[in-house]
Design a protein around this motif. Structure first.
Motif, PDB file in Angstrom:
ATOM      1  N   SER A  64      -3.806  77.640  52.932  1.00  0.00           N
ATOM      2  CA  SER A  64      -2.605  78.469  52.846  1.00  0.00           C
ATOM      3  C   SER A  64      -2.939  79.936  53.003  1.00  0.00           C
ATOM      4  N   GLU A  65      -1.934  80.692  53.396  1.00  0.00           N
ATOM      5  CA  GLU A  65      -2.098  82.136  53.491  1.00  0.00           C
ATOM      6  C   GLU A  65      -0.866  82.784  52.878  1.00  0.00           C
ATOM      7  N   GLY A  66      -1.102  83.764  52.018  1.00  0.00           N
ATOM      8  CA  GLY A  66      -0.016  84.483  51.376  1.00  0.00           C
ATOM      9  C   GLY A  66       0.203  85.837  52.024  1.00  0.00           C
ATOM     10  N   LEU A  67       0.882  86.716  51.304  1.00  0.00           N
ATOM     11  CA  LEU A  67       1.118  88.056  51.816  1.00  0.00           C
ATOM     12  C   LEU A  67      -0.186  88.835  51.957  1.00  0.00           C
ATOM     13  N   TYR A  68      -1.103  88.628  51.015  1.00  0.00           N
ATOM     14  CA  TYR A  68      -2.400  89.293  51.032  1.00  0.00           C
ATOM     15  C   TYR A  68      -3.502  88.251  50.892  1.00  0.00           C
ATOM     16  N   ARG A  69      -4.715  88.670  51.219  1.00  0.00           N
ATOM     17  CA  ARG A  69      -5.918  87.880  50.959  1.00  0.00           C
ATOM     18  C   ARG A  69      -6.982  88.845  50.471  1.00  0.00           C
ATOM     19  N   LEU A  70      -8.065  88.327  49.943  1.00  0.00           N
ATOM     20  CA  LEU A  70      -9.171  89.175  49.520  1.00  0.00           C
ATOM     21  C   LEU A  70     -10.213  89.246  50.630  1.00  0.00           C
ATOM     22  N   ASN A  71     -10.720  90.447  50.886  1.00  0.00           N
ATOM     23  CA  ASN A  71     -11.785  90.588  51.871  1.00  0.00           C
ATOM     24  C   ASN A  71     -13.128  90.291  51.207  1.00  0.00           C
ATOM     25  N   ASN A  72     -14.228  90.510  51.923  1.00  0.00           N
ATOM     26  CA  ASN A  72     -15.539  90.155  51.371  1.00  0.00           C
ATOM     27  C   ASN A  72     -15.987  91.087  50.245  1.00  0.00           C
ATOM     28  N   GLN A  73     -15.238  92.146  49.973  1.00  0.00           N
ATOM     29  CA  GLN A  73     -15.512  92.998  48.808  1.00  0.00           C
ATOM     30  C   GLN A  73     -14.500  92.731  47.682  1.00  0.00           C
ATOM     31  N   ASN A  74     -13.769  91.606  47.789  1.00  0.00           N
ATOM     32  CA  ASN A  74     -12.746  91.223  46.819  1.00  0.00           C
ATOM     33  C   ASN A  74     -11.639  92.258  46.680  1.00  0.00           C
ATOM     34  N   PRO A  78      -4.000  92.896  54.044  1.00  0.00           N
ATOM     35  CA  PRO A  78      -2.838  92.153  54.545  1.00  0.00           C
ATOM     36  C   PRO A  78      -3.231  90.796  55.119  1.00  0.00           C
ATOM     37  N   ALA A  79      -2.398  89.819  54.868  1.00  0.00           N
ATOM     38  CA  ALA A  79      -2.538  88.494  55.477  1.00  0.00           C
ATOM     39  C   ALA A  79      -1.233  88.236  56.247  1.00  0.00           C
ATOM     40  N   LYS A 103       3.021  82.300  62.029  1.00  0.00           N
ATOM     41  CA  LYS A 103       3.621  81.011  62.385  1.00  0.00           C
ATOM     42  C   LYS A 103       3.177  79.919  61.417  1.00  0.00           C
ATOM     43  N   TRP A 104       4.043  78.929  61.259  1.00  0.00           N
ATOM     44  CA  TRP A 104       3.691  77.721  60.522  1.00  0.00           C
ATOM     45  C   TRP A 104       2.771  76.879  61.405  1.00  0.00           C
ATOM     46  N   SER A 105       2.167  75.862  60.837  1.00  0.00           N
ATOM     47  CA  SER A 105       1.238  75.030  61.604  1.00  0.00           C
ATOM     48  C   SER A 105       1.923  74.313  62.766  1.00  0.00           C
ATOM     49  N   ALA A 113      12.861  84.724  54.687  1.00  0.00           N
ATOM     50  CA  ALA A 113      13.622  83.704  53.945  1.00  0.00           C
ATOM     51  C   ALA A 113      12.694  82.601  53.437  1.00  0.00           C
ATOM     52  N   ASP A 114      11.618  82.312  54.157  1.00  0.00           N
ATOM     53  CA  ASP A 114      10.651  81.314  53.698  1.00  0.00           C
ATOM     54  C   ASP A 114      10.001  81.755  52.396  1.00  0.00           C
ATOM     55  N   PHE A 115       9.678  83.051  52.289  1.00  0.00           N
ATOM     56  CA  PHE A 115       9.091  83.577  51.053  1.00  0.00           C
ATOM     57  C   PHE A 115      10.104  83.559  49.917  1.00  0.00           C
TER      58      PHE A 115
END
Length: 175
Positions: A64-74, A78-79, A103-105, A113-115
């Motif tokens: 899954s992917e949300g609005l954000y993700r963590l980079n390699n420095q935690n 943006p995601a 896009k969805w898979s 609206a999905d969020f």
């Protein structure tokens, strides 16, 4: 010697033309990605509303992917969101813009609206939600969790196809 150089030049030219023509051809293979995960038990659900075990959590985190993700420095980056947002309305409103190419898979576009649907669904008591506390602080969330308001009153609203807002604060606030 000269004739050998001519042959080498001719071979290199033919090879170069062949590479160019091959690059112009139609691609006949499809690109697939495989994710192999090792789990300690069987997965009981992939519904992120009511999953509670580490195998489900680990799997959902990987697919899954949300609005954000963590980079390699935690650090958050943006995601699905186009950028890290700063609150407005005296620190009570966060407005997220979703990437236009999200896009969805199945190829359908991800929308604001999905969020909104997902966040409200996560507080719907019919879905046996487990992690409702993560919504505490969003308008009406605590009252919804306490059973005093409907999950539909959560302070999250799609403002367009690719824009959604989350409102923090009491139920007396706007949104």
């Amino acid at each position: 010697m000269r004739q050998g150089l001519k042959r080498l030049g001719l071979l290199m030219s033919i090879f170069g033309v062949g590479m160019v023509l091959a690059a112009c051809g139609q691609q006949t293979t499809t690109s697939t990605k495989t994710l192999n995960l090792m789990q300690t038990t069987d997965l009981t659900t992939l519904d992120n509303t009511n999953q509670a075990t580490m195998p489900e959590f680990n799997t959902l985190t990987n697919i899954s992917e949300g609005l954000y993700r963590l980079n390699n420095q935690n650090q958050p980056v943006p995601a699905m969101a186009t950028k890290l947002v700063k609150p407005t309305n005296n620190g009570r409103t966060y407005t997220f813009n979703i990437r236009t190419n999200a896009k969805w898979s199945n190829g359908d576009p991800v929308t604001a609206a999905d969020f909104e649907y997902s966040w409200k669904r996560s507080l719907n008591p019919k879905n046996n939600p487990v992690y409702t506390y993560v919504f505490s602080g969003i308008k009406n969330a605590d009252a919804i969790i306490a059973g005093k308001k409907s999950y539909t009153t959560l302070g999250v609203k799609a403002l367009g196809t690719k824009k959604t807002a989350s409102h923090l604060g009491s139920s007396d606030d706007l949104l």
